[in-house]
Write a protein that holds these residues in place. Structure first.
Motif, short mmCIF file in Angstrom:
data_model
loop_
_atom_site.label_atom_id
_atom_site.label_comp_id
_atom_site.label_asym_id
_atom_site.label_seq_id
_atom_site.Cartn_x
_atom_site.Cartn_y
_atom_site.Cartn_z
N GLY A 18 0.72 -1.21 -0.06
CA GLY A 18 0.03 -0.09 0.11
C GLY A 18 0.82 1.25 -0.04
N MET A 19 1.94 1.42 0.69
CA MET A 19 2.74 2.45 0.76
C MET A 19 3.68 2.75 -0.16
N VAL A 20 4.18 1.56 -0.85
CA VAL A 20 5.15 1.53 -2.00
C VAL A 20 4.73 1.49 -3.37
N GLY A 21 3.45 0.94 -3.35
CA GLY A 21 2.75 1.22 -4.83
C GLY A 21 3.15 0.38 -5.80
N PRO A 25 10.35 -0.11 -10.77
CA PRO A 25 10.87 1.25 -10.72
C PRO A 25 10.34 2.05 -11.77
N ALA A 26 10.02 3.38 -12.11
CA ALA A 26 9.54 4.12 -13.21
C ALA A 26 10.57 3.92 -14.17
N SER A 27 9.88 3.87 -15.48
CA SER A 27 10.62 3.59 -16.78
C SER A 27 11.27 4.92 -17.05
N TYR A 49 9.03 13.46 -2.87
CA TYR A 49 8.61 12.52 -1.76
C TYR A 49 8.61 11.15 -2.39
N GLY A 50 9.15 10.12 -1.48
CA GLY A 50 9.05 8.76 -1.69
C GLY A 50 10.02 8.41 -3.14
N PRO A 51 11.52 8.85 -2.87
CA PRO A 51 12.35 8.54 -4.19
C PRO A 51 12.66 7.15 -4.14
N GLY A 52 12.40 6.14 -3.35
CA GLY A 52 12.46 4.78 -3.53
C GLY A 52 13.93 4.45 -3.84
N THR A 53 14.18 3.79 -4.82
CA THR A 53 15.28 3.51 -5.48
C THR A 53 16.23 4.59 -6.05
N ILE A 73 12.68 12.87 0.86
CA ILE A 73 11.74 12.40 1.77
C ILE A 73 11.08 10.95 1.62
N GLU A 74 11.66 10.01 2.59
CA GLU A 74 11.35 8.65 2.21
C GLU A 74 10.95 7.91 3.45
N THR A 75 9.96 7.11 3.57
CA THR A 75 9.59 6.61 4.88
C THR A 75 10.47 5.24 5.03
N GLY A 76 10.69 4.81 3.64
CA GLY A 76 11.41 3.40 3.85
C GLY A 76 12.95 3.39 4.54
N ARG A 78 15.17 1.20 4.35
CA ARG A 78 16.05 0.35 3.67
C ARG A 78 16.22 1.32 2.16
N PHE A 79 15.13 1.83 1.60
CA PHE A 79 15.47 2.77 0.58
C PHE A 79 16.31 4.04 0.91
N VAL A 80 16.07 4.71 1.95
CA VAL A 80 17.18 5.68 2.39
C VAL A 80 18.59 5.33 2.40
N GLY A 97 11.57 9.81 6.66
CA GLY A 97 10.40 10.61 7.28
C GLY A 97 9.36 10.68 6.16
N THR A 98 8.19 11.37 6.93
CA THR A 98 7.01 11.30 5.88
C THR A 98 6.79 12.71 5.27
N ALA A 99 6.05 12.63 4.03
CA ALA A 99 5.64 14.00 3.34
C ALA A 99 4.81 15.01 4.03
N GLN A 100 4.10 14.21 4.85
CA GLN A 100 3.26 15.01 5.90
C GLN A 100 4.12 16.18 6.70
N GLY A 120 5.64 10.68 -6.29
CA GLY A 120 4.93 9.39 -6.65
C GLY A 120 4.24 8.69 -5.72
N LEU A 121 3.96 9.24 -4.48
CA LEU A 121 3.29 8.62 -3.59
C LEU A 121 1.89 8.22 -4.14
N PRO A 122 1.48 6.83 -3.64
CA PRO A 122 0.42 6.32 -4.09
C PRO A 122 -0.94 6.81 -3.38
N ALA A 150 3.34 15.14 -10.36
CA ALA A 150 2.79 13.99 -9.62
C ALA A 150 2.68 13.05 -10.73
N TYR A 151 3.23 11.68 -10.40
CA TYR A 151 2.91 10.66 -11.55
C TYR A 151 1.96 9.56 -10.56
N GLN A 152 1.08 9.18 -11.04
CA GLN A 152 0.13 8.12 -10.23
C GLN A 152 -0.32 6.97 -11.20
C1 LIG Z 1 5.50 4.28 -6.08
S1 LIG Z 1 6.96 4.44 -5.05
C2 LIG Z 1 8.03 5.47 -5.92
C3 LIG Z 1 9.32 4.91 -6.07
C4 LIG Z 1 10.18 5.79 -7.04
N1 LIG Z 1 10.17 6.95 -7.15
C5 LIG Z 1 10.19 5.14 -8.27
O1 LIG Z 1 9.59 5.80 -9.38
O2 LIG Z 1 10.80 4.17 -8.62
C6 LIG Z 1 6.47 5.41 -3.72
C7 LIG Z 1 7.48 5.56 -2.70
O3 LIG Z 1 7.09 6.43 -1.60
C8 LIG Z 1 7.54 5.95 -0.37
N2 LIG Z 1 6.42 6.61 0.53
C9 LIG Z 1 5.03 6.05 0.77
N3 LIG Z 1 4.52 6.83 1.92
C10 LIG Z 1 5.33 8.01 2.05
C11 LIG Z 1 5.06 9.19 2.88
N4 LIG Z 1 4.12 9.47 3.41
N5 LIG Z 1 6.08 9.89 2.76
C12 LIG Z 1 7.37 9.62 2.15
N6 LIG Z 1 7.61 8.57 1.41
C13 LIG Z 1 6.50 7.68 1.24
C14 LIG Z 1 7.53 4.55 -0.35
O4 LIG Z 1 8.46 4.00 0.46
C15 LIG Z 1 8.05 4.29 -1.98
O5 LIG Z 1 9.53 4.47 -1.92
#
Ligand SMILES: C[S@@+](CC[C@H](N)C(=O)[O-])C[C@H]1O[C@@H](n2cnc3c(N)ncnc32)[C@H](O)[C@@H]1O
Length: 190
Positions: A18-21, A25-27, A49-53, A73-76, A78-80, A97-100, A120-122, A150-152
């Motif tokens: 739910g959090m990672v989505g 990774p993005a193309s 927000y949520g740079p992931g890898t 800013i990344e919650t995970g 291991r990603f950090v 931390g969180t985007a909030q 790219g937060l879901p 935003a990409y969704q």
């Molecule tokens: C769809 S992935 C995007 C990953 C990366 N940007 C990519 O395109 O490959 C969403 C990312 O947001 C992180 N995430 C989820 N909720 C978050 C929040 N509230 N604040 C910051 N990061 C968050 C997840 O851990 C995950 O790495």
């Protein structure tokens, strides 16, 4: 992408879908299309927000001015850790931390308003209250001329963007797993 990054992406998705989505990774094409309309000469503070890898992070750093800053800013955890290990660019600050809490993170690093926030937060799987709170804090963190990019996978973010911004440009990218909606919102409403 390095093999260890790919493994971190898949395992984090399995642990917390739910959090990672997405586990993929993005193309390269989607990253290029998302970043192309941004005016890089005017961006001195970019927040991601949520740079992931780091798919967007590395490409953004390539385009950024030498004196600009990227606050990721990344919650995970291991990603950090992986992102910090893979990148020693002095313009990049990675916080766990969180985007909030974007406004607190900006203040703690002595940074002012963001010229651009990339996410790219879901939003479709966030609790409605969390989505609204993140959007409110995002608007507060941005400069009046700033862009929210935003990409969704889904369109849940659209009504929030329409409510909080005067102007919204949209597109769609098929060549991504899964295909994605792309949004660029400007003219924040206070
Ligand atoms: C769809 S992935 C995007 C990953 C990366 N940007 C990519 O395109 O490959 C969403 C990312 O947001 C992180 N995430 C989820 N909720 C978050 C929040 N509230 N604040 C910051 N990061 C968050 C997840 O851990 C995950 O790495």
């Amino acid at each position: 992408m390095a093999q260890d990054s790919a493994w971190v992406a898949v395992s984090e998705f399995v642990r917390n879908p739910g959090m990672v989505g997405s586990a993929v990774p993005a193309s390269a094409r989607m990253v290029r299309r998302m970043l192309a309309p941004l005016d890089w000469q005017r961006i001195s503070i970019l927040v991601e927000y949520g740079p992931g890898t780091g798919r967007f992070t590395f490409e953004a750093l390539e385009r950024m001015r030498r004196d600009a800053v990227l606050l990721a800013i990344e919650t995970g955890e291991r990603f950090v850790k992986t992102l910090r290990q893979r990148c020693d660019d002095r313009r990049l600050i990675v916080v766990q931390g969180t985007a909030q809490d974007v406004n607190r993170h900006l203040a703690e690093h002595g940074l002012g308003e963001a010229d651009c926030i990339l996410t790219g937060l879901p939003f479709s799987t966030l609790e409605p209250g969390d989505a609204e709170a993140i959007m409110r804090e995002t608007v507060r963190a941005m400069s009046p001329c700033g862009t929210l990019a935003a990409y969704q996978m889904r369109t849940a973010i659209r009504p929030l963007l329409r409510r909080h911004f005067a102007s919204l440009r949209e597109s769609y990218e098929w060549r991504n797993i899964p295909p994605c909606h792309l949004y660029w919102a400007t003219g924040k409403r206070q």
